[in-house]
Design a protein around this motif. Structure first.
Motif: not given
Length: 144
Positions: A98-104, A110-112, A132-137
């Motif tokens: 999620r922290e990379l949303e603006h980069f992409y 765009a978010r889906v 499930r796998q990653y701690e980061k959202p």
């Protein structure tokens, strides 16, 4: 900085990087894999996983720590987006942290919301696996 397309001989290095960070291994069977170099050294990797003739998932974007801060990820993602367009893909998904949303977003992603959008089943399964796998959202994005 340069970007080249991976060959079979690159797979051990690519998968060594992915293993370090817990990403799924790559193969060239249904993937277009780009390697970014800096001063002649492999500095990062990214891939387009072809789901079918019209859809792909872009992912596996990873820049080695000693090469961060050089805008290599920007060049790598731009190259993969260009490749997706040259392949005539209609849908390109991405599942970034999620922290990379603006980069992409800078590249047209765009978010889906998968609960209200039709999303390729393989992508939806991977998205749920990543949750499930990653701690980061993580979020699901699609190239507009």
């Amino acid at each position: 900085m340069a970007i080249r397309w991976a060959e079979n001989s690159d797979l051990p290095w690519i998968n060594e990087q992915y293993e370090k960070i817990g990403f799924v291994p790559s193969s060239l069977e249904r993937e277009e894999i780009a390697i970014v170099t800096h001063n002649g050294r492999n500095a990062g990797v990214g891939r387009l996983v072809l789901l079918n003739e019209k859809e792909a998932e872009m992912g596996g974007i990873y820049i080695l720590e000693q090469f961060r801060g050089l805008s290599l990820a920007h060049e790598l993602v731009g190259c993969l987006v260009d490749k997706s367009r040259s392949l005539g893909l209609e849908s390109v998904y991405c599942i970034p942290f999620r922290e990379l949303e603006h980069f992409y977003e800078k590249f047209g992603f765009a978010r889906v919301d998968p609960s209200i959008s039709s999303v390729n089943q393989k992508v939806l399964e991977k998205y749920n696996w990543c949750i499930r796998q990653y701690e980061k959202p993580v979020i699901l994005q699609k190239l507009a």
